[in-house]
Design a protein around this motif. Structure first.
Motif, PDB file in Angstrom:
ATOM      1  N   GLY A  78     -33.987 -46.059 -50.354  1.00 57.02           N
ATOM      2  CA  GLY A  78     -33.184 -46.737 -50.993  1.00 57.02           C
ATOM      3  C   GLY A  78     -32.165 -47.374 -50.461  1.00 57.02           C
ATOM      4  N   GLU A  79     -31.361 -46.462 -49.330  1.00 54.18           N
ATOM      5  CA  GLU A  79     -30.439 -47.190 -48.600  1.00 54.18           C
ATOM      6  C   GLU A  79     -30.800 -48.405 -47.924  1.00 54.18           C
ATOM      7  N   ILE A  80     -32.242 -48.165 -47.575  1.00 54.79           N
ATOM      8  CA  ILE A  80     -32.560 -49.447 -46.478  1.00 54.79           C
ATOM      9  C   ILE A  80     -32.834 -50.737 -47.507  1.00 54.79           C
ATOM     10  N   LYS A  81     -33.281 -50.449 -48.735  1.00 56.80           N
ATOM     11  CA  LYS A  81     -33.682 -51.566 -49.631  1.00 56.80           C
ATOM     12  C   LYS A  81     -32.377 -52.178 -49.853  1.00 56.80           C
ATOM     13  N   LEU A  82     -31.151 -51.705 -50.091  1.00 58.48           N
ATOM     14  CA  LEU A  82     -29.926 -51.970 -50.496  1.00 58.48           C
ATOM     15  C   LEU A  82     -29.314 -52.699 -49.246  1.00 58.48           C
ATOM     16  N   LEU A  83     -29.407 -52.175 -47.744  1.00 59.41           N
ATOM     17  CA  LEU A  83     -28.974 -52.856 -46.725  1.00 59.41           C
ATOM     18  C   LEU A  83     -29.822 -54.083 -46.553  1.00 59.41           C
ATOM     19  N   ASP A  84     -31.146 -54.344 -46.720  1.00 57.60           N
ATOM     20  CA  ASP A  84     -31.805 -55.518 -46.799  1.00 57.60           C
ATOM     21  C   ASP A  84     -31.274 -56.537 -47.793  1.00 57.60           C
ATOM     22  N   ARG A  85     -30.831 -56.040 -48.751  1.00 52.66           N
ATOM     23  CA  ARG A  85     -30.187 -56.852 -49.861  1.00 52.66           C
ATOM     24  C   ARG A  85     -28.907 -57.273 -49.644  1.00 52.66           C
ATOM     25  N   LEU A  86     -27.967 -56.761 -49.043  1.00 55.22           N
ATOM     26  CA  LEU A  86     -26.687 -56.898 -48.603  1.00 55.22           C
ATOM     27  C   LEU A  86     -26.652 -57.915 -47.381  1.00 55.22           C
ATOM     28  N   LEU A 182     -21.776 -47.345 -57.880  1.00 57.50           N
ATOM     29  CA  LEU A 182     -22.837 -46.665 -57.830  1.00 57.50           C
ATOM     30  C   LEU A 182     -23.898 -47.354 -58.069  1.00 57.50           C
ATOM     31  N   LEU A 183     -25.080 -47.529 -57.039  1.00 55.31           N
ATOM     32  CA  LEU A 183     -25.968 -48.443 -56.839  1.00 55.31           C
ATOM     33  C   LEU A 183     -27.295 -47.632 -57.327  1.00 55.31           C
ATOM     34  N   SER A 184     -27.832 -47.943 -58.249  1.00 56.84           N
ATOM     35  CA  SER A 184     -28.982 -47.354 -58.899  1.00 56.84           C
ATOM     36  C   SER A 184     -29.966 -48.202 -58.412  1.00 56.84           C
ATOM     37  N   VAL A 185     -31.075 -47.467 -57.329  1.00 57.16           N
ATOM     38  CA  VAL A 185     -32.156 -48.454 -56.815  1.00 57.16           C
ATOM     39  C   VAL A 185     -33.062 -48.570 -58.196  1.00 57.16           C
ATOM     40  N   ARG A 186     -33.347 -47.673 -59.012  1.00 55.56           N
ATOM     41  CA  ARG A 186     -34.468 -47.739 -59.817  1.00 55.56           C
ATOM     42  C   ARG A 186     -33.870 -48.165 -61.216  1.00 55.56           C
ATOM     43  N   GLY A 187     -32.560 -48.512 -61.188  1.00 57.69           N
ATOM     44  CA  GLY A 187     -31.881 -49.077 -62.529  1.00 57.69           C
ATOM     45  C   GLY A 187     -31.768 -48.045 -63.694  1.00 57.69           C
ATOM     46  N   ASN A 188     -31.804 -46.934 -63.127  1.00 63.06           N
ATOM     47  CA  ASN A 188     -31.912 -45.871 -64.554  1.00 63.06           C
ATOM     48  C   ASN A 188     -30.494 -45.303 -64.650  1.00 63.06           C
ATOM     49  N   MET A 189     -29.704 -45.601 -64.016  1.00 61.40           N
ATOM     50  CA  MET A 189     -28.196 -45.001 -64.404  1.00 61.40           C
ATOM     51  C   MET A 189     -27.186 -45.822 -65.150  1.00 61.40           C
ATOM     52  N   GLU A 190     -26.441 -45.068 -65.701  1.00 62.88           N
ATOM     53  CA  GLU A 190     -25.637 -46.120 -66.845  1.00 62.88           C
ATOM     54  C   GLU A 190     -24.115 -45.840 -66.490  1.00 62.88           C
ATOM     55  N   LYS A 201     -24.422 -50.451 -60.816  1.00 62.03           N
ATOM     56  CA  LYS A 201     -25.149 -51.829 -60.558  1.00 62.03           C
ATOM     57  C   LYS A 201     -26.547 -51.429 -59.604  1.00 62.03           C
ATOM     58  N   ASP A 202     -27.494 -52.394 -59.853  1.00 58.61           N
ATOM     59  CA  ASP A 202     -28.905 -52.309 -59.149  1.00 58.61           C
ATOM     60  C   ASP A 202     -29.111 -53.330 -58.334  1.00 58.61           C
ATOM     61  N   LEU A 203     -30.102 -53.313 -57.444  1.00 60.27           N
ATOM     62  CA  LEU A 203     -30.365 -54.328 -56.493  1.00 60.27           C
ATOM     63  C   LEU A 203     -30.697 -55.679 -56.898  1.00 60.27           C
ATOM     64  N   SER A 204     -30.791 -56.034 -58.282  1.00 66.64           N
ATOM     65  CA  SER A 204     -30.773 -57.287 -58.848  1.00 66.64           C
ATOM     66  C   SER A 204     -29.554 -58.158 -58.750  1.00 66.64           C
ATOM     67  N   ASN A 205     -28.546 -57.211 -58.988  1.00 65.33           N
ATOM     68  CA  ASN A 205     -27.079 -57.805 -59.321  1.00 65.33           C
ATOM     69  C   ASN A 205     -26.016 -57.547 -58.489  1.00 65.33           C
ATOM     70  N   ILE A 206     -26.338 -56.499 -57.293  1.00 64.39           N
ATOM     71  CA  ILE A 206     -25.149 -56.123 -56.593  1.00 64.39           C
ATOM     72  C   ILE A 206     -24.497 -57.503 -55.806  1.00 64.39           C
ATOM     73  N   ASN A 207     -25.387 -58.399 -55.201  1.00 67.76           N
ATOM     74  CA  ASN A 207     -24.718 -59.293 -54.320  1.00 67.76           C
ATOM     75  C   ASN A 207     -24.059 -60.325 -55.362  1.00 67.76           C
ATOM     76  N   TYR A 208     -24.402 -60.497 -56.413  1.00 62.70           N
ATOM     77  CA  TYR A 208     -23.780 -61.325 -57.380  1.00 62.70           C
ATOM     78  C   TYR A 208     -22.615 -60.808 -57.625  1.00 62.70           C
ATOM     79  N   PHE A 209     -22.503 -59.553 -57.751  1.00 62.41           N
ATOM     80  CA  PHE A 209     -21.029 -58.708 -58.207  1.00 62.41           C
ATOM     81  C   PHE A 209     -20.339 -58.695 -56.984  1.00 62.41           C
ATOM     82  N   ILE A 210     -20.768 -58.399 -55.817  1.00 59.28           N
ATOM     83  CA  ILE A 210     -19.676 -58.666 -54.797  1.00 59.28           C
ATOM     84  C   ILE A 210     -19.278 -60.103 -54.450  1.00 59.28           C
ATOM     85  N   GLN A 211     -20.078 -61.230 -54.735  1.00 57.31           N
ATOM     86  CA  GLN A 211     -19.712 -62.344 -54.375  1.00 57.31           C
ATOM     87  C   GLN A 211     -18.827 -62.997 -55.528  1.00 57.31           C
TER      88      GLN A 211
END
Length: 229
Positions: A78-86, A182-190, A201-211
């Motif tokens: 999960g951390e590596i997936k996020l790091l790849d996205r960031l 709080l980054l939910s890799v599986r998008g199952n946290m609210e 947030k999840d992987l699909s929207n984290i970069n947009y949120f930061i930018q």
């Protein structure tokens, strides 16, 4: 230019420490596992030395098999997936991995003087502020049954420690605030209204949120924050 990255994923480091030295990155796990199994199958089983070598090779194989699919393995992925996205962000963004902060005094959290240190998966620093990110790659079942520290509170507490550490001797009118995610890799946290300062947030929207934030800091401010982290 891509984002500037400092350090390595905490979960990956801890996972690799439990695996044979031949596994240098998380991507090596299955390849090394298959190679070791092939080596084991082809080893001689006659004599004390040969038997010891086979035993040792089997022990290394078991280390890998015991960790494949473990919570630590899932966390590392999960951390590596996020790091790849960031890492897709521009070089205006500085990504710090596995940040540890300890204050020189205890601070109050929820009415109790009980907070002094925190570990943070990622901290992103840019002209647009400071974003702290805690990654969870949890199944929905594990999320419901988890008996440890509630993830929203974990992020909230870490954000408080980071915020206090950045305020010290900061004389500019614009104080460095911290945005907690709080980054939910599986998008199952609210989002939890009990933790209003924690975005989910999840992987699909984290970069947009930061930018998609207004600029707050100058080059000098960003350098000062980087030095403090």
């Amino acid at each position: 230019m891509l984002a500037i990255i400092y350090g390595y994923s905490d979960a990956e480091k801890r996972l690799l420490n439990q695996l044979p030295k031949e596994v240098e990155t998380i991507d090596d796990i299955h390849r090394v596992h298959d190679e070791m199994k092939n080596q084991y199958d082809s080893m001689d089983n006659k004599g004390i030395i040969s038997k010891f070598k086979r035993w040792n090779k089997k022990r290394q194989i078991n280390k890998i098999e015991d960790n494949i699919g473990s919570p630590l393995h899932r966390g590392a992925k999960g951390e590596i997936k996020l790091l790849d996205r960031l890492s897709e962000l521009s070089d205006d963004y500085h990504i710090f991995c596995d940040v540890h902060k300890q204050l020189d005094h205890w601070i109050t959290y929820n009415g109790q003087r009980n907070l002094r240190s925190a570990q943070m998966d990622f901290v992103v620093v840019s002209y647009k502020g400071v974003v702290l990110i805690e990654v969870k790659n949890w199944s929905s079942e594990y999320y419901r049954q988890h008996g440890g520290l509630y993830p929203h509170e974990q992020v909230d507490r870490a954000g408080r420690v980071l915020w206090v550490s950045l305020q010290s001797s900061w004389f500019n009118p614009q104080k460095p605030s911290v945005t907690n995610v709080l980054l939910s890799v599986r998008g199952n946290m609210e989002y939890d209204p009990d933790y209003k300062s924690v975005y989910v947030k999840d992987l699909s929207n984290i970069n947009y949120f930061i930018q998609n934030r207004k600029e707050l800091f100058s080059d000098k401010d960003v350098e000062r924050i980087i030095d403090r982290i």
